[in-house]
Structures are given as structure tokens and as C-alpha cells.
Design an enzyme around this catalytic site. Sequence first.
Site, mmCIF file in Angstrom:
data_model
loop_
_atom_site.group_PDB
_atom_site.id
_atom_site.type_symbol
_atom_site.label_atom_id
_atom_site.label_comp_id
_atom_site.label_asym_id
_atom_site.label_seq_id
_atom_site.Cartn_x
_atom_site.Cartn_y
_atom_site.Cartn_z
ATOM 1 N N CYS A 1 0.809 -1.224 0.000
ATOM 2 C CA CYS A 1 0.000 0.000 0.000
ATOM 3 C C CYS A 1 0.839 1.268 0.000
ATOM 4 C CB CYS A 1 -0.950 0.010 1.187
ATOM 5 S SG CYS A 1 -2.143 -1.349 1.156
ATOM 6 N N GLN B 1 -4.151 -8.924 6.358
ATOM 7 C CA GLN B 1 -4.385 -7.569 6.860
ATOM 8 C C GLN B 1 -5.695 -7.498 7.659
ATOM 9 O OE1 GLN B 1 -5.210 -4.720 3.699
ATOM 10 N NE2 GLN B 1 -5.883 -6.351 2.333
ATOM 11 N N ARG C 1 -22.916 10.071 1.508
ATOM 12 C CA ARG C 1 -23.457 11.215 2.242
ATOM 13 C C ARG C 1 -24.491 10.792 3.276
ATOM 14 N NH1 ARG C 1 -22.174 16.045 -0.161
ATOM 15 N NH2 ARG C 1 -20.908 15.791 -2.055
ATOM 16 N N SER D 1 -11.260 0.592 4.334
ATOM 17 C CA SER D 1 -11.097 1.369 3.107
ATOM 18 C C SER D 1 -11.877 0.748 1.967
ATOM 19 C CB SER D 1 -9.618 1.466 2.741
ATOM 20 O OG SER D 1 -9.059 0.165 2.596
ATOM 21 N N HIS E 1 -9.148 3.582 -1.516
ATOM 22 C CA HIS E 1 -7.736 3.217 -1.325
ATOM 23 C C HIS E 1 -7.260 2.466 -2.565
ATOM 24 C CE1 HIS E 1 -4.048 1.737 0.177
ATOM 25 N NE2 HIS E 1 -4.483 0.766 0.985
ATOM 26 N N CYS F 1 0.294 2.203 6.489
ATOM 27 C CA CYS F 1 0.557 0.817 6.865
ATOM 28 C C CYS F 1 0.645 -0.020 5.592
ATOM 29 C CB CYS F 1 -0.519 0.284 7.797
ATOM 30 S SG CYS F 1 -2.201 0.364 7.156
ATOM 31 N N GLY G 1 1.540 -4.069 3.720
ATOM 32 C CA GLY G 1 1.612 -5.505 3.874
ATOM 33 C C GLY G 1 2.996 -5.958 4.292
#
Length: 392
Positions: free
Chosen positions: A89, A156, A221, A246, A347, A377, A379
Amino acid sequence: MAEAYIVDALRTAGGRRNGALRDWHPADMGAAVIDALLAKSGIDPAAIEDVIVGCVSQVGEQSFHVGRNMVLASSLPESVPAVTIDRQCGSSQQALHFAAQAVMSGTQDVVIAAGVEHMTRVPMGSPTMLAMQAGVGVGPWSEAILERFGVTQFSQFTGAQMIADRYGFTRDQLDAFAVESHRKAAAATDAGVFGEEIVPLRVVDADGHETLHTRDEGIRRDASLEGLAQLKTLQPGGVITAGNASQICDGASGVLIVNERALKAHGLTPIARIEQLTVTAGDPVIMLMEPIPATRRALERSGRAIGDIDLYEVNEAFAPVPLAWLKELGADPARLNVNGGAIALGHPLGASGTKLMATLVHALRARGKRFGLQTMCEGGGIANVTIIEALG
């Protein structure tokens, strides 16, 4: 040693899975960001000495060196080289670090750091999944690795639940954080905050009309605690759901990085100075905790305290990650992800590093603030931290 400066930082608006960006090839999407960086800076395309691109799922349309293919799809001359890197990431944040190190060392003067991830056309986990389906190999972890850490796999999702358990975060706390992410992202969008950082892409809407994609599609929203409470947890008895994690996202981003010599030679005006570059690694099982020690090291090396930092971008891979970071660093929640984060904005894996940098630097300038910190963060228990000073 020379300083490293950001001349501009741009990103596409995030696309939901099978959403507005579904018809864009990732190489073309990344090329659009490169071309926008060239156009906004006015620099001669031939002056670019390298393009460093972060991408996690390097298979299918993102295989065969997607960084080079982004160059070939852009207005850059074919003489401009490229490289594609994977630090999970943090791939494009690491691309930014490599680019900054290049111009600071003087081995190069003008480098583009970028990232791309089209999670619709190249789904997350494709490199491993496709190989396993084809009967190729046994997967990314050898028996020796699994035995060393006493696990059957590294996940994760498991790491996020472990963080929640360690800090005693409740489902309501995580969902409340998620709702706030959507609220902030919606408010920023309505106020036109993202206008300076977003590269419009031509898309075709549901009615077949061509339009420009300029708004992040993932923002809900109507997000509410009541609505999020209806979602199933990823693990029985757990607190992690799709709603406080995410979003899958299609996107590309990029940053133009130069040194003083290039500023003078090309008449460029920087918008930020890169002050600190840090990367650390730790426990690969809980894995998502590493931004905490990485941030401590970055602050120590910079000689700054967390209170000296005006804004933070801590990637919202899962809600427990930034919440644990806030708790351990004693950081001010009001300075965190002020325009929303990955829970609302998405993400796009390899593109998230330079995406967050685009949001951070423009947010600092819009508020008249000075110092920003970004961490991700990654992997395997790795984390990058970048500290910048906004200019102008």
C-alpha cells in the site's frame, strides 16, 4: 546535500468498483496524471529524467511494466525511462521517497513519482489468485516463513482485528470514525477543496453521455451509525466490517519532484519541501501497527514533536489503524485526515501514497499551515513516513 521540492501533486478522483473509471486502461489513467503534471508545471517533457511508479497488482493490464507503459501512453518522449515498484500500500509513497533521494543526491534533478491501481480491471489479489488457479507454485509464503511466525497465512484483515482487540476499540467507535470520514469528505467536496489536486478524466455516464469525472465516487453522504451497524463483520465476533475499512478504488496519482538546480534551470515554483523520509518494518502478523514506530523515528530524526505537525494523513486502511496511531502518538484528532480518508475516498493501493501526498500538501496550503506528516501501513509489517513543509 541538496533539498527535494514538490512542484505539484495531483490525483484522479476515485472511481468505485465498476464505476466511472471502469473503461479506463490503467496505463492511460496514469498517463493522464503525468500529462497534467507536465501541463501545470510548464516543464519541458524531455527534462524528466525518470518516472518511478508504485503498483501492487502487477498482472494483466498492470503487468509488463505498467510504469513504462504509462510513459508510452503519455506525452513524455520515449527517451524517458521508468521503473515500477511494489511496497504494497505504500508503493507510491516509496516512489516519492526514491525520487526525493535521487534529486537530493544530485544523480538526477527532475523525477516524477506516481502510482496507479485499477482495482476493477485488476482485482486485489490477482497475482496470487491467478497463479493458484493455474496451479503455479504454492503461494507467496514458504513453509519456513509460516512456521517461523506460527501462522497459516498473513492477513491484513486479521491484523486489523488484532489492533482493535489490543486497544479495546468497539464496533461503535470504529463505525463512528467511518461516519466522520464520509462527513469530512463530503464537506470538502462541496467546498471545492479537492479542485487543485484532481485531474479530470473523460468518462461516459449511465445514460451514454460524455462527462468529466471530478468527484470521488465512494463518499456516502447518508452514512450513519444505524446503517453501518447492519453490515456483517469480516470475522465472527469481530468488529471490522466493509463499512469501517477502506473502499476498493480505481485511481492514479503523481508528484513532480526536483532539486534547487532544476528549480532555477526550469523556472519552477515549488509548493512544498520534503523534510524527512523514513521507512521501518516490524511484526508481519499484526502488520498494520508499524506506522506508530515509523512515525516516532521520523519525528526523532526531524527533531520535531507531534505537536509541531499541523496536519496528518494516516491511511484509513481500517479504522483501528489511525485510531491506534492517534492514541499512541498523543496526536490531535482535529488535525487527522481533515478532508476524509480512504474509508470515504477509497484506497487505490499502489496509487494511495502520492494520492495522500496530493491531498496533504494542498490541504496545508489552503489552510495556511506549514508542516504535514503522511504515513501508510503496508503488507508485511512495513510503514513509510514522509514529513513535508508547505511553501507559498
